[in-house]
Design a protein around this motif. Structure first.
Motif, mmCIF file in Angstrom:
data_model
loop_
_atom_site.group_PDB
_atom_site.id
_atom_site.type_symbol
_atom_site.label_atom_id
_atom_site.label_comp_id
_atom_site.label_asym_id
_atom_site.label_seq_id
_atom_site.Cartn_x
_atom_site.Cartn_y
_atom_site.Cartn_z
ATOM 1 N N LYS A 1 29.832 101.776 29.121
ATOM 2 C CA LYS A 1 30.567 100.979 30.100
ATOM 3 C C LYS A 1 30.071 99.539 30.145
ATOM 4 C CE LYS A 1 32.172 100.986 34.878
ATOM 5 N NZ LYS A 1 32.236 101.727 36.154
ATOM 6 N N LEU A 2 28.753 99.369 30.039
ATOM 7 C CA LEU A 2 28.205 98.015 30.086
ATOM 8 C C LEU A 2 28.690 97.170 28.910
ATOM 9 C CD1 LEU A 2 24.489 98.057 31.314
ATOM 10 C CD2 LEU A 2 26.345 96.633 32.131
ATOM 11 N N ILE A 3 28.691 97.770 27.723
ATOM 12 C CA ILE A 3 29.170 97.041 26.548
ATOM 13 C C ILE A 3 30.619 96.606 26.759
ATOM 14 C CG2 ILE A 3 29.826 97.261 24.120
ATOM 15 C CD1 ILE A 3 26.911 96.889 24.331
ATOM 16 N N SER A 4 31.438 97.512 27.277
ATOM 17 C CA SER A 4 32.850 97.190 27.524
ATOM 18 C C SER A 4 32.984 96.044 28.524
ATOM 19 C CB SER A 4 33.588 98.428 28.049
ATOM 20 O OG SER A 4 33.553 99.472 27.105
ATOM 21 N N CYS A 5 32.136 96.061 29.557
ATOM 22 C CA CYS A 5 32.155 94.975 30.547
ATOM 23 C C CYS A 5 31.798 93.644 29.899
ATOM 24 C CB CYS A 5 31.171 95.275 31.674
ATOM 25 S SG CYS A 5 31.678 96.597 32.788
ATOM 26 N N TYR A 6 30.748 93.659 29.088
ATOM 27 C CA TYR A 6 30.319 92.429 28.426
ATOM 28 C C TYR A 6 31.426 91.863 27.537
ATOM 29 C CZ TYR A 6 25.529 93.843 29.725
ATOM 30 O OH TYR A 6 24.398 94.209 30.401
ATOM 31 N N VAL A 7 32.029 92.738 26.742
ATOM 32 C CA VAL A 7 33.076 92.300 25.812
ATOM 33 C C VAL A 7 34.260 91.713 26.577
ATOM 34 C CG1 VAL A 7 34.780 93.098 24.122
ATOM 35 C CG2 VAL A 7 32.411 93.895 23.980
ATOM 36 N N GLU A 8 34.622 92.352 27.679
ATOM 37 C CA GLU A 8 35.764 91.885 28.463
ATOM 38 C C GLU A 8 35.497 90.502 29.063
ATOM 39 O OE1 GLU A 8 38.819 93.681 31.869
ATOM 40 O OE2 GLU A 8 36.993 94.770 31.325
ATOM 41 N N ILE A 9 34.311 90.307 29.588
ATOM 42 C CA ILE A 9 33.964 89.010 30.181
ATOM 43 C C ILE A 9 33.983 87.915 29.121
ATOM 44 C CG2 ILE A 9 32.114 87.682 31.278
ATOM 45 C CD1 ILE A 9 31.184 90.394 32.506
ATOM 46 N N ILE A 10 33.322 88.176 28.003
ATOM 47 C CA ILE A 10 33.223 87.167 26.942
ATOM 48 C C ILE A 10 34.595 86.833 26.377
ATOM 49 C CG2 ILE A 10 32.360 86.759 24.599
ATOM 50 C CD1 ILE A 10 29.871 88.397 25.420
ATOM 51 N N SER A 11 35.396 87.855 26.120
ATOM 52 C CA SER A 11 36.728 87.628 25.555
ATOM 53 C C SER A 11 37.576 86.771 26.485
ATOM 54 C CB SER A 11 37.425 88.967 25.294
ATOM 55 O OG SER A 11 36.721 89.724 24.334
ATOM 56 N N ARG A 12 37.462 87.037 27.760
ATOM 57 C CA ARG A 12 38.263 86.274 28.717
ATOM 58 C C ARG A 12 37.821 84.813 28.774
ATOM 59 N NH1 ARG A 12 40.284 88.318 34.607
ATOM 60 N NH2 ARG A 12 41.054 86.322 35.385
ATOM 61 N N LEU A 13 36.528 84.572 28.769
ATOM 62 C CA LEU A 13 36.033 83.200 28.802
ATOM 63 C C LEU A 13 36.424 82.437 27.539
ATOM 64 C CD1 LEU A 13 32.464 83.753 30.306
ATOM 65 C CD2 LEU A 13 34.367 82.566 31.402
ATOM 66 N N ILE A 14 36.405 83.130 26.408
ATOM 67 C CA ILE A 14 36.758 82.482 25.142
ATOM 68 C C ILE A 14 38.255 82.220 25.057
ATOM 69 C CG2 ILE A 14 36.924 82.842 22.643
ATOM 70 C CD1 ILE A 14 34.226 84.237 22.756
ATOM 71 N N ILE A 15 39.048 83.251 25.329
ATOM 72 C CA ILE A 15 40.497 83.151 25.130
ATOM 73 C C ILE A 15 41.152 82.272 26.190
ATOM 74 C CG2 ILE A 15 42.660 84.465 25.098
ATOM 75 C CD1 ILE A 15 41.024 86.821 23.935
ATOM 76 N N GLN A 16 40.790 82.493 27.460
ATOM 77 C CA GLN A 16 41.467 81.774 28.536
ATOM 78 C C GLN A 16 40.882 80.392 28.795
ATOM 79 O OE1 GLN A 16 41.803 84.123 32.097
ATOM 80 N NE2 GLN A 16 42.741 85.862 31.064
ATOM 81 N N LYS A 17 39.580 80.258 28.648
ATOM 82 C CA LYS A 17 38.926 79.006 29.032
ATOM 83 C C LYS A 17 38.389 78.212 27.843
ATOM 84 C CE LYS A 17 39.732 79.990 33.277
ATOM 85 N NZ LYS A 17 40.772 79.226 34.024
ATOM 86 N N LYS A 18 38.472 78.797 26.649
ATOM 87 C CA LYS A 18 37.995 78.125 25.434
ATOM 88 C C LYS A 18 36.529 77.693 25.555
ATOM 89 C CE LYS A 18 42.194 78.479 23.919
ATOM 90 N NZ LYS A 18 42.537 79.573 22.979
ATOM 91 N N ILE A 19 35.748 78.521 26.230
ATOM 92 C CA ILE A 19 34.328 78.227 26.427
ATOM 93 C C ILE A 19 33.517 78.844 25.293
ATOM 94 C CG2 ILE A 19 32.323 78.667 27.914
ATOM 95 C CD1 ILE A 19 34.211 78.622 30.298
ATOM 96 N N GLN A 20 32.572 78.091 24.763
ATOM 97 C CA GLN A 20 31.695 78.636 23.726
ATOM 98 C C GLN A 20 30.659 79.559 24.359
ATOM 99 O OE1 GLN A 20 30.050 76.603 20.033
ATOM 100 N NE2 GLN A 20 28.293 76.441 21.396
#
Length: 458
Positions: free
Chosen positions: A295-314
């Motif tokens: 579950k933790l891995i899934s949470c991490y991936v979801e957070i990172i993907s959202r920051l990258i895709i929606q906010k274009k944050i490195q």
């Protein structure tokens, strides 16, 4: 924050800092001239920069009180990475001494003795009178025996009891040959068996003072320890807060990270304790479906993907421990699989403790599930976002609540992605929060330092 409020906070910080430093210096001068020998259980010599921060902070703390004191760390047998940490520590403090405790050998012996119904108190006394065991640690006069911070003493099951006995035995034995014994701020509990509670009460009776580093441990110990020992219980702060205040300033900032978000994950039950780090079994376990689909891995991936895709944050994945590198690799692979063309994801291997701090200090923001990365963030002027799994402990929310930052702390059971993204974007709130932290850390450090000085000079 308006100009008046900023000036008010700045004046309060300067006042507290000046007053605290004056008090600290006055107390320290009273004892600085003595040559004192500290024997410390245990020296954290693994691959965890958090543990190394504890050890460096402890040394800095003691050397502020006793400038020329002798410090001997007892360590468990060191892996290759542990030896590397030891050499790094010696590069900073070349006069530190080390002793080795063969804990597995002692644990095996204790297991046989306890299973044969030997009374635990009698067993301890036998080791006190065992010159061979005593001489492993007491090779010369010892003034103070310290149980180092960073240890989590607990017993969930019967096998944990044997480990608990083996873990505290050298400390308990060594206290018989010193002037005073102090447990530096640590985490305690739970202790689920009568024998484990008996052991921890013996630990208390052998100590002059026990410090906890968070409220949960303090309250729990009050509920299980003998009433006669209650006056020994105190609250302190993790020694990692005492890593030299200017330590991070000697390292140059890492280029091209100023707009990045550093992500430091943790997945404890698949961490270093899973097995020998270079073994095929360990690597296979880290790569297992249970690990990568947790579950933790899934949470991490979801957070990172959202920051990258929606906010274009490195996003920069950073490992606080050797085992966390495997976690970072799994996260990296999963994010890249979802977005193969992204160039907004990096994975950096820290070279050493100083490099780790430099990377943290170079970033715009920090998201972490690591307790000590939060402490380091506070030390270098960052206000991190904490993510924790309730079944892995509540140290992170306890720490962040203490510093008035519970709104920046998120549980994996009720993860608020909008909240996390909003916190990253709200730079003004982050700065306001850090001012509060700065004031409180000064107060906490001065209070703990003063109390420790009084204990060491009595």
């Amino acid at each position: 924050m308006n100009k008046f409020a900023k000036n008010l906070i700045s004046k309060k910080i300067n006042y507290l800092k000046k007053k605290g430093l004056q008090q600290i210096q006055r107390l320290a001068n009273a004892v600085k001239s003595k040559n004192i020998h500290f024997l410390i259980f245990y020296g954290h010599m693994g691959s965890n920069f958090g543990d190394l921060g504890i050890t460096l902070g402890t040394i800095n703390l003691l050397r502020t009180i006793y400038k020329s004191c002798k410090i001997t760390f007892v360590t468990l047998p060191l892996s290759d990475l542990g030896i590397k940490s030891k050499y790094y520590l010696l590069s900073q403090y070349p006069d530190i001494e080390f002793l080795t405790y063969e804990i597995d050998e002692i644990k095996s012996k204790i297991k046989k003795e306890v299973l044969s119904d030997q009374n635990i108190i009698e067993l301890i006394h036998r080791y006190v009178n065992d010159s061979g065991f005593v001489n492993t640690f007491i090779k010369e006069k010892v003034d103070f025996v310290l149980y180092n911070s960073g240890e989590h003493l607990f017993s969930y099951n019967q096998d944990d009891v044997f480990h608990l006995i083996a873990w505290v035995l050298p400390y308990v034995v060594s206290t018989k040959f010193s002037t005073k014994a102090i447990c530096l701020p640590s985490t305690f509990g739970p202790f689920t068996t009568d024998l484990s509670k008996e052991i921890i009460n013996l630990f208390f009776s052998s100590s002059d003072v026990i410090f906890t580093r968070e409220d949960n441990s303090f309250n729990y110990l009050q509920s299980i320890i003998d009433s006669k020992q209650q006056n020994k219980l105190r609250q302190g702060v993790d020694p990692a807060f005492f890593v030299a205040d200017t330590y991070h300033e000697i390292f140059a900032s890492i280029e091209n990270l100023e707009n990045s978000v550093i992500f430091v994950p943790r997945l404890e039950k698949f961490g270093l304790r899973a097995g020998k780090m270079d073994s095929e079994i360990f690597i296979e376990k880290q790569r297992s479906d249970e690990f990568s689909e947790s579950k933790l891995i899934s949470c991490y991936v979801e957070i990172i993907s959202r920051l990258i895709i929606q906010k274009k944050i490195q996003i920069v994945l950073l490992a606080q421990t050797y085992a966390d590198q495997e976690i970072c690799k799994v996260i990296y692979d999963k994010v890249k699989r979802n977005d193969p063309n992204t160039k907004c994801l990096l994975f950096i291997h820290p070279l050493d403790f100083g490099n780790y701090l430099a990377i943290l200090s170079s970033a715009k923001s920090i998201i972490t599930s690591r307790f000590h990365t939060i402490i380091f963030s506070y030390l270098i002027g960052k206000n991190p976002i904490g993510i924790f799994a309730p079944d892995l402990g509540v140290k992170i929310p306890g720490l962040m609540q203490h510093y008035g930052q519970i709104s920046r702390c998120y549980s994996t059971t009720t993860l608020d992605l909008d909240g996390i993204v909003g916190q990253i974007e709200d730079d003004s709130e982050k700065k306001n929060g850090y001012q509060q932290i700065r004031i409180q850390t000064q107060i906490d450090k001065a209070k703990f330092f003063s109390e420790l000085v009084h204990l060491l000079k009595e």
